[in-house]
Design a protein around this motif. Structure first.
Motif, PDB file in Angstrom:
ATOM      1  N   GLN A 124      -6.997   0.595   2.692  1.00 35.38           N
ATOM      2  CA  GLN A 124      -5.592   1.375   2.161  1.00 35.38           C
ATOM      3  C   GLN A 124      -4.492   0.729   3.555  1.00 35.38           C
ATOM      4  N   SER A 143       0.741  -1.123   0.030  1.00 32.12           N
ATOM      5  CA  SER A 143      -0.213   0.187   0.132  1.00 32.12           C
ATOM      6  C   SER A 143       0.502   1.149   0.302  1.00 32.12           C
ATOM      7  N   ASN A 144       0.299   2.408  -0.501  1.00 37.75           N
ATOM      8  CA  ASN A 144       1.395   3.769  -0.053  1.00 37.75           C
ATOM      9  C   ASN A 144       1.711   3.861   1.564  1.00 37.75           C
TER      10      ASN A 144
END
Length: 308
Positions: A111, A99-100
């Motif tokens: 997320q 994920s970011n």
């Protein structure tokens, strides 16, 4: 541990044999270790890998036959560490499921990564000696999730949990320890501090008791299934403590006493039923004498010099 129990252990799977020689008899047996993935349980796990290069339906589904838990199960057998098939499977996860926030994440819609999953991933990725650069973001994510009480909770960044979880804290500790044992150095000083605070968190709870009331936190903590998956129990925790060579602390005494009291009259330990979900195969039957638990309890007792 008497000779009769040792001999019984040495009649088990080659992975058990290897760890008995290494941990209870103090002798490395590289010839045994090389056989772990070519026969018995190790070969059985590898045979379940799909031609596409993953187990189950991919990274995390379904439990417990996904790539994540299959690789973790194989890691716990302690096979040779430079196995190209396993390394390629782990690299696929690290390259394609982040994920970011930098953590590995099986979810398409969630997320925020799960720090418990990342602790387990750091464990097997470090054991199988994945190039360190692929672990940097996992380490960064784990460090970002440290809670004010010194431990971790996989729900802190998802639903706002405010108190650490023994489940998550132990998974992170196992990952950090494997990272250290395999010579990685990225953010080592920060990880050392996290390790110390997380060990203190477990000791504060005497492995299974509320630090506020002194009551048992969860009765399942006193059951010993294997594999443990992401779930905490005191045998898994004590086995981590001996593996990390954590010196005896008086706050370990109740857990050690409970473990000793679970030993049968013939010097063995039984195994509890596993957690609901699909499995590739059953290594041991619930309610029966367990080589896994006798091995793990035996090395705990040996390290902490508890009379068997």
């Amino acid at each position: 541990m008497d000779d009769q129990v040792i001999n019984w252990l040495l009649e088990g799977d080659v992975s058990i044999q290897y760890q008995v020689w290494r941990d209870l008899l103090g002798k490395e047996k590289p010839d045994l270790q090389k056989r772990i993935l070519t026969e018995g349980w190790g070969a059985a796990f590898l045979s379940r890998r799909n031609p596409q290069g993953y187990w189950g339906q991919g990274f995390y589904q379904p439990k417990w036959i996904s790539s994540h838990y299959s690789i973790l199960d194989i890691r716990n057998l302690c096979p040779v560490q430079d196995h190209p098939l396993l390394q390629s499977s782990i690299l696929h996860i690290l390259k394609n499921h982040k994920s970011n926030d930098g953590g590995v994440n099986p979810g398409k819609t969630i997320q925020n990564s799960d720090v418990c999953i990342n602790g387990m991933a750091l464990n097997y990725a470090s054991y199988f000696q994945i190039e360190e650069v692929y672990l940097h973001s996992v380490v960064d994510f784990i460090l970002s999730q440290l809670m004010s009480d010194g431990g971790f909770n996989c729900m802190s960044n998802r639903s706002g949990a405010s108190h650490s979880s023994l489940h998550t804290t132990l998974s992170v500790l196992e990952g950090i320890e494997e990272f250290f044992k395999n010579g990685y150095s990225y953010k080592k000083e920060a990880l050392e501090k996290v390790k110390s605070s997380s060990i203190e968190f477990i000791l504060l709870h005497q492995f299974y008791l509320s630090d506020r009331t002194g009551e048992i936190i969860k009765k399942d903590f006193l059951k010993f299934p294997f594999p443990g998956r992401w779930k905490y129990d005191i045998l898994r925790a004590l086995d981590y403590f001996q593996y990390a060579r954590i010196p005896f602390d008086s706050r370990m005494e109740k857990a050690l006493t409970f473990l000793k009291d679970k030993q049968t009259k013939n010097g063995k330990w039984k195994i509890n039923s596993g957690y609901p979900g699909e499995v590739h195969f059953e290594m041991e039957k619930a309610g029966k004498e367990s080589r896994w638990n006798t091995l793990r309890a035996g090395r705990v007792m040996k390290f902490y010099e508890v009379s068997l």
